[in-house]
Scaffold this motif. Structure first.
Motif, PDB file in Angstrom:
ATOM      1  N   ARG A  11       1.719  -2.954  -1.067  1.00 38.08           N
ATOM      2  CA  ARG A  11       2.330  -2.898  -2.387  1.00 38.08           C
ATOM      3  C   ARG A  11       1.971  -4.128  -3.220  1.00 38.08           C
ATOM      4  NH1 ARG A  11       8.261  -2.252  -1.549  1.00 38.08           N
ATOM      5  NH2 ARG A  11       7.711  -3.228   0.444  1.00 38.08           N
ATOM      6  N   ALA A  12       2.011  -5.253  -2.561  1.00 37.34           N
ATOM      7  CA  ALA A  12       1.662  -6.478  -3.280  1.00 37.34           C
ATOM      8  C   ALA A  12       0.195  -6.432  -3.723  1.00 37.34           C
ATOM      9  CB  ALA A  12       1.910  -7.685  -2.380  1.00 37.34           C
ATOM     10  N   PHE A  13      -0.640  -5.849  -2.886  1.00 39.06           N
ATOM     11  CA  PHE A  13      -2.066  -5.761  -3.195  1.00 39.06           C
ATOM     12  C   PHE A  13      -2.285  -4.854  -4.412  1.00 39.06           C
ATOM     13  CE2 PHE A  13      -6.363  -3.901  -2.135  1.00 39.06           C
ATOM     14  CZ  PHE A  13      -7.072  -5.034  -2.503  1.00 39.06           C
ATOM     15  N   ASN A  14      -1.582  -3.713  -4.428  1.00 35.04           N
ATOM     16  CA  ASN A  14      -1.720  -2.802  -5.560  1.00 35.04           C
ATOM     17  C   ASN A  14      -1.224  -3.466  -6.841  1.00 35.04           C
ATOM     18  OD1 ASN A  14      -2.869  -0.845  -4.031  1.00 35.04           O
ATOM     19  ND2 ASN A  14      -0.925   0.224  -3.602  1.00 35.04           N
ATOM     20  N   ALA A  15      -0.094  -4.170  -6.724  1.00 33.00           N
ATOM     21  CA  ALA A  15       0.434  -4.862  -7.897  1.00 33.00           C
ATOM     22  C   ALA A  15      -0.561  -5.914  -8.377  1.00 33.00           C
ATOM     23  CB  ALA A  15       1.782  -5.509  -7.546  1.00 33.00           C
ATOM     24  N   PHE A  16      -1.174  -6.581  -7.411  1.00 30.23           N
ATOM     25  CA  PHE A  16      -2.139  -7.623  -7.745  1.00 30.23           C
ATOM     26  C   PHE A  16      -3.329  -7.027  -8.498  1.00 30.23           C
ATOM     27  CE2 PHE A  16      -5.856 -10.208  -6.814  1.00 30.23           C
ATOM     28  CZ  PHE A  16      -5.387 -11.493  -7.065  1.00 30.23           C
ATOM     29  N   LYS A  17      -3.805  -5.875  -8.015  1.00 30.48           N
ATOM     30  CA  LYS A  17      -4.949  -5.233  -8.652  1.00 30.48           C
ATOM     31  C   LYS A  17      -4.603  -4.782 -10.062  1.00 30.48           C
ATOM     32  CE  LYS A  17      -6.379  -2.301  -5.404  1.00 30.48           C
ATOM     33  NZ  LYS A  17      -7.248  -1.445  -4.552  1.00 30.48           N
ATOM     34  N   ALA A  61      -2.440  -6.155 -11.976  1.00 28.65           N
ATOM     35  CA  ALA A  61      -2.203  -7.309 -12.831  1.00 28.65           C
ATOM     36  C   ALA A  61      -3.489  -8.034 -13.231  1.00 28.65           C
ATOM     37  CB  ALA A  61      -1.242  -8.280 -12.135  1.00 28.65           C
ATOM     38  N   HIS A  62      -4.516  -7.880 -12.407  1.00 29.31           N
ATOM     39  CA  HIS A  62      -5.756  -8.600 -12.696  1.00 29.31           C
ATOM     40  C   HIS A  62      -6.859  -7.623 -13.038  1.00 29.31           C
ATOM     41  CE1 HIS A  62      -3.279 -11.364 -10.383  1.00 29.31           C
ATOM     42  NE2 HIS A  62      -3.975 -12.361 -10.954  1.00 29.31           N
ATOM     43  N   ALA A  63      -7.392  -7.752 -14.244  1.00 31.11           N
ATOM     44  CA  ALA A  63      -8.402  -6.815 -14.720  1.00 31.11           C
ATOM     45  C   ALA A  63      -9.673  -6.885 -13.886  1.00 31.11           C
ATOM     46  CB  ALA A  63      -8.720  -7.111 -16.188  1.00 31.11           C
ATOM     47  N   ASP A  64      -9.962  -8.075 -13.425  1.00 32.57           N
ATOM     48  CA  ASP A  64     -11.208  -8.237 -12.674  1.00 32.57           C
ATOM     49  C   ASP A  64     -11.059  -7.914 -11.194  1.00 32.57           C
ATOM     50  OD1 ASP A  64      -9.466 -10.231 -12.213  1.00 32.57           O
ATOM     51  OD2 ASP A  64     -10.956 -11.854 -12.194  1.00 32.57           O
ATOM     52  N   ALA A  65      -9.923  -7.351 -10.815  1.00 33.05           N
ATOM     53  CA  ALA A  65      -9.667  -7.149  -9.389  1.00 33.05           C
ATOM     54  C   ALA A  65     -10.390  -5.940  -8.828  1.00 33.05           C
ATOM     55  CB  ALA A  65      -8.165  -7.006  -9.128  1.00 33.05           C
ATOM     56  N   GLY A  66     -10.906  -5.097  -9.715  1.00 29.71           N
ATOM     57  CA  GLY A  66     -11.569  -3.880  -9.239  1.00 29.71           C
ATOM     58  C   GLY A  66     -12.711  -4.171  -8.295  1.00 29.71           C
ATOM     59  N   ALA A  67     -13.339  -5.311  -8.486  1.00 20.16           N
ATOM     60  CA  ALA A  67     -14.520  -5.609  -7.681  1.00 20.16           C
ATOM     61  C   ALA A  67     -14.188  -6.265  -6.350  1.00 20.16           C
ATOM     62  CB  ALA A  67     -15.455  -6.522  -8.488  1.00 20.16           C
ATOM     63  N   ILE A  68     -12.875  -6.516  -6.113  1.00 18.23           N
ATOM     64  CA  ILE A  68     -12.495  -7.221  -4.882  1.00 18.23           C
ATOM     65  C   ILE A  68     -12.888  -6.416  -3.665  1.00 18.23           C
ATOM     66  CG2 ILE A  68     -10.526  -7.959  -3.467  1.00 18.23           C
ATOM     67  CD1 ILE A  68      -9.115  -8.695  -6.029  1.00 18.23           C
ATOM     68  N   LEU A  91      -2.329  -4.860   5.978  1.00 16.72           N
ATOM     69  CA  LEU A  91      -2.557  -6.196   5.424  1.00 16.72           C
ATOM     70  C   LEU A  91      -3.946  -6.223   4.791  1.00 16.72           C
ATOM     71  CD1 LEU A  91      -1.454  -9.159   5.283  1.00 16.72           C
ATOM     72  CD2 LEU A  91      -2.870  -9.594   7.292  1.00 16.72           C
ATOM     73  N   HIS A  92      -3.986  -6.681   3.543  1.00 18.86           N
ATOM     74  CA  HIS A  92      -5.278  -6.794   2.863  1.00 18.86           C
ATOM     75  C   HIS A  92      -5.647  -8.262   2.759  1.00 18.86           C
ATOM     76  CE1 HIS A  92      -5.154  -2.533   1.637  1.00 18.86           C
ATOM     77  NE2 HIS A  92      -3.839  -2.749   1.642  1.00 18.86           N
ATOM     78  N   VAL A  93      -6.800  -8.574   3.301  1.00 19.05           N
ATOM     79  CA  VAL A  93      -7.259  -9.962   3.264  1.00 19.05           C
ATOM     80  C   VAL A  93      -8.522 -10.017   2.406  1.00 19.05           C
ATOM     81  CG1 VAL A  93      -8.052 -11.920   4.624  1.00 19.05           C
ATOM     82  CG2 VAL A  93      -6.323 -10.368   5.553  1.00 19.05           C
TER      83      VAL A  93
END
Ligand SMILES: Nc1ncnc2c1ncn2[C@@H]1O[C@H](COP(=O)(O)OP(=O)(O)OP(=O)(O)O)[C@@H](O)[C@H]1O
Ligand SMILES: [Mg+2]
Lengths: 348, 291
Positions: free
Chosen positions: A88-94, A96-103, A73-75
C-alpha cells in the motif's frame, strides 16, 4: 591412633562413591543440557524476533505488525536512496511521485505488513476447538467415570482414547480432510479445523477430566445422593464444580500445544493468504463457519519454506514465531491463574 | 420410570394409629418384632432378606421390624453386614456393581422399596443418611444445609433461612456457627462437621435417619454431643445407628440388633440384649469376649 568409632564409620574402599558421584553428574548434566537447549531456542527467537515486534521509539511496539495483513515488500532505489515499502505504501508512493513509473523494484512476498489475520485465525481456531473438545471430552469423561459400569467394552474405549494420543498430527490432518472437508463437504473451513483440532486434544481432555473426576471424594457423591439428588444433579452440583479447575487447566494446556500444530490445519482450515478478515463480507452468518482462515503456525510454515528465502524473510519468520510464543504463553498462564482462582474456591 | 409413578413414598399416608397398618399386617406374622417391647407402629419391615455382593452373600435371611420414632442400634463384629443392611434401607447399595437383594423384601411404611413404582430418589428424601466419615461438601455451612432443599427447587430465601436455623438448632450446632454460616463447612472441627452432616440430613425432613458409625472418628466430648442429639432427634425421627461402641448402643438405643457373619442373631430391647441376652453369642459379644 583413631578411635574405634571413627574407624567404624570410615568410608569403605571401593567403586561405590565413584558411582554415586558419576550418577549425580550424569543427571545434573542432562538437566543443564535441556535448560541450555531451551534457552538457546527461546533466546534465538527473542533476539531475532524482538526487532520486528518492538521499536526503538514510542509506542515501542510495532503496532502495524499486530494490526495489518501481510503484504509484499518492495525494495527499490529512488534518488540514490534505498527504499523498503509494503504494497500500500508503495502504491501511494507511486501515485505521489510522477517520475515513479520508471522505478524498478524487487518485490518479496509476505515480507511486509503484519500478521493480524493470522492472530485472529489462530485465536478463532483455539477458542472453537477448545469449546468442542471440552464439551465432547468432559461429556465422555463423565460417562466413562460416573455412568459406565466397568466392562471390557469400557476398558476398550479407554485404551482407544489413550492410543488416540499417540496418533501423529499429520494423520489427524488427513482424517479431518477426509471426514470434515470431503465427506461432510465443509470444505477448508473453520468448522473443519475446529473439529480436527478438537479430536486431537480429546485424549488430553478426557484423561485430564477423568483424573479430576476421580480426585473428587466418593463421600461427596454419596452424601448428595443420600439427600435425594439424582445422579445428574449430583454430578452438576457436587462433582463437576470441584473437578473443573483440574479439567480446565489440563485442557487449556493441551489446547495451547495443539494450537501450535500445522499439520492438522493445513488441509482443513488454513489459507496461505486471505485478504478478508473472518467477519468481513459474510453473506449469511453461517458462512462464518465455512471459511478458511490464516493461522500463525501455518504462516510460519509458509514464510519459512514456501516462499523464496532472502534477507527480508527472516524478520517475518522470527517476528511471527515471537508473537506466537507470546500467545501460547498467554494461554498457558491463563490456565494457571484460572486454576489457582478456582482452587481457592473449592478446597477440601 | 414415568412421572406418574414417581413419588409413592411421599403420598403414602402413615398408617392410622388405631388400626394396625393394612400393608404391614400380612407380613407381620413372618418377620420378627423386637421381643418384649410394647407394640408400636413398625415403620421398617425387613423380611427374610438375602443380600449378595456379586457371588458372595453378605446377609442371610435377615428379618427385623423397626419401630417408628425409636432408636435401633445394629451391633456386631466387623464385616458382619451392619453397614450392608443399613445401606439397603435407602438403597445406597444400588451404586455398587453386582450388589442386590436376592430374596425377601424391605418395606417402609408397608411399601416394598424395591417395587418398580418406587423412585429411589423419593425414597432417599424420606430416608436420610449420615456417614461414618463425615462428608460436608466444600461449600459454605449455609449451602451444605440447603443443598437438599434447593435440589427440590426451594428458592425462597426466608424459608431457606428458617430451615438452616431450625436444622442447626436441631443438630445442636447453631450457637457454634451462627456467626459464620457463610464460611466453608470444612473449616469446622471433626465433631462439628459430623453434626453439620446430621443437620444437612434433617433439613430435608426425612422420616428415618440412618447413621453408620457416626461417632467413630470423634473425640469423647463430640461423641457425647452427638449422642445427646440422637436422644433429641428420636422425638421426630426414626433412627437406625450402626456402632462398635457397646456403651453407645446401650446409652442411646431403644432396641438393639446383634449380627454375626451376615445373620441376625438376636433382636430385642436394648436392656434385654445387654442385661439378659437369650443367645450365648450375643452374651459373649456384649460382654466383650469376642468381636
Ligand atoms: N462393596 C462391596 N463389595 C463386595 N463385598 C463387600 C462390599 N462391601 C462390603 N462387602 C462385604 O460384605 C460383608 C459385610 O460388610 P459390611 O460393610 O456390611 O460390614 P460391617 O458390619 O459394616 O463391618 P464394619 O463394622 O467393619 O463396618 C463383608 O464381608 C465385606 O467384605
Ligand atoms: Mg460398616
Amino acid at each position: 591412633m583413631t578411635s574405634p568409632t571413627a574407624t567404624h564409620f570410615a568410608p569403605r574402599p571401593g567403586l561405590g562413591r565413584t558411582w554415586e558421584r558419576g550418577a549425580l553428574w550424569l543427571f545434573r548434566v542432562a538437566t543443564y543440557f535441556i535448560v541450555l537447549c531451551g534457552a538457546f531456542v527461546f533466546g534465538q527467537i527473542f533476539w531475532r524476533g524482538a526487532p520486528t515486534v518492538f521499536t526503538a521509539h514510542a509506542p515501542f511496539v510495532n503496532v502495524a505488525f499486530f494490526t495489518e495483513a501481510p503484504e509484499s515488500l518492495h525494495v527499490f532505489a529512488y534518488q540514490g536512496e534505498k527504499m523498503e515499502l509494503g504494497d500500500r505504501a508503495f502504491n501511494a508512493f507511486k501515485a505521489a511521485h510522477a517520475d515513479a513509473g520508471a522505478i524498478k523494484d524487487d518485490s518479496y512476498v509476505y515480507s511486509a505488513g503484519g500478521i493480524f489475520p493470522c492472530i485472529v485465525g489462530t485465536m478463532l481456531l483455539v477458542a472453537g476447538s477448545m469449546g468442542i473438545a471440552l464439551f465432547l471430552g468432559v461429556s465422555s469423561a463423565i460417562y466413562l467415570n460416573e455412568y459406565a459400569r466397568d466392562s471390557a467394552f469400557v476398558r476398550f474405549i479407554r485404551l482407544a482414547i489413550l492410543n488416540l494420543a499417540g496418533v501423529p498430527s499429520i494423520v489427524f490432518g488427513l482424517f479431518g480432510f477426509g471426514m470434515f472437508v470431503i465427506f461432510f463437504g465443509w470444505n477448508v473451513s473453520l468448522l473443519a479445523g475446529w473439529f480436527t483440532l478438537a479430536f486431537m486434544v480429546l485424549p488430553v481432555v478426557i484423561t485430564a477430566s477423568e483424573e479430576s473426576l476421580k480426585a473428587v471424594p466418593k463421600g461427596f457423591r454419596e452424601g448428595s445422593l443420600a439427600l435425594g439428588a439424582t445422579k445428574w444433579q449430583t454430578i452438576r452440583k457436587n462433582v463437576l464444580p470441584y473437578a473443573l479447575p483440574g479439567i480446565l487447566t489440563s485442557s487449556i494446556l493441551g489446547i495451547a500445544r495443539v494450537a501450535g500444530e500445522t499439520a492438522p490445519i493445513m488441509f482443513t482450515a488454513a489459507y496461505v493468504v486471505r485478504d478478508k478478515l473472518p467477519w468481513e463480507g459474510l453473506e449469511k452468518w453461517t458462512d462464518f463457519f465455512f471459511q478458511g482462515v490464516m493461522a500463525l503456525p501455518y504462516h510460519i510454515y509458509v514464510v519459512s519454506s514456501k516462499i523464496p528465502q532472502n534477507e527480508y524473510t527472516a524478520r517475518v519468520q522470527y517476528g511471527t514465531a515471537f508473537v506466537f510464543l507470546l500467545i501460547v504463553a498467554l494461554i498457558a498462564s491463563t490456565s494457571i491463574v484460572l486454576r489457582s482462582r478456582l482452587r481457592n474456591r473449592y478446597k477440601w | 420410570m414415568s412421572a406418574a409413578t414417581l413419588s409413592p413414598m411421599e403420598r403414602l399416608p402413615a398408617p392410622p394409629p388405631s388400626s394396625p397398618s393394612l400393608a404391614v399386617a400380612p407380613v407381620a406374622a413372618m418377620s420378627a418384632p423386637a421381643a418384649d417391647l410394647p407394640p408400636s407402629r413398625p415403620i421398617i419391615d425387613i423380611d427374610h432378606v438375602d443380600f449378595f455382593y456379586g457371588q458372595s452373600q453378605a446377609l442371610h435371611d435377615v428379618s427385623l421390624r423397626l419401630d417408628e420414632k425409636k432408636v435401633t442400634a445394629f451391633i456386631g463384629p466387623s464385616g458382619c453386614g451392619k453397614s450392608t443392611l443399613l445401606r439397603c434401607l435407602n438403597r445406597m447399595n444400588d451404586l455398587i456393581d453386582g450388589a442386590r437383594v436376592a430374596k425377601g423384601s424391605i418395606r417402609i411404611r408397608g411399601i416394598d422399596i424395591h417395587a418398580p413404582a418406587v423412585d429411589v430418589i423419593e425414597l432417599r428424601k424420606r430416608v436420610g443418611m449420615v456417614f461414618q466419615k463425615s462428608n460436608p461438601f466444600p461449600k459454605s455451612i449455609y449451602e451444605n444445609i440447603t443443598y437438599g432443599l434447593r435440589l427440590q427447587g426451594v428458592k425462597d430465601k426466608g424459608r431457606l433461612d428458617a430451615v438452616v436455623e431450625k436444622s442447626l438448632r436441631g443438630a445442636a450446632l447453631w450457637d457454634e456457627v451462627k456467626d459464620r454460616l457463610h464460611a466453608s463447612g470444612l473449616g469446622l472441627s471433626g465433631g462439628q462437621q459430623q453434626r453439620l452432616c446430621i443437620a444437612r440430613a434433617i433439613a430435608v425432613e426425612p422420616d428415618i435417619i440412618l447413621m453408620d458409625e457416626p461417632c467413630s472418628a470423634l473425640d469423647p466430648i463430640s461423641t457425647s454431643k452427638v449422642e445427646e442429639l440422637i436422644h433429641e432427634l428420636k422425638k421426630e425421627f426414626t433412627i437406625v445407628i450402626v456402632t462398635h461402641n457397646m456403651q453407645q448402643a446401650a446409652r442411646c438405643s431403644d432396641q438393639t440388633a446383634f449380627f454375626y457373619l451376615g445373620r441376625l442373631i438376636e433382636f430385642a430391647a436394648t436392656r434385654t440384649i445387654f442385661m439378659n441376652p437369650s443367645n450365648p453369642q450375643t452374651e459373649a459379644y456384649v460382654s466383650g469376649r469376642f468381636g
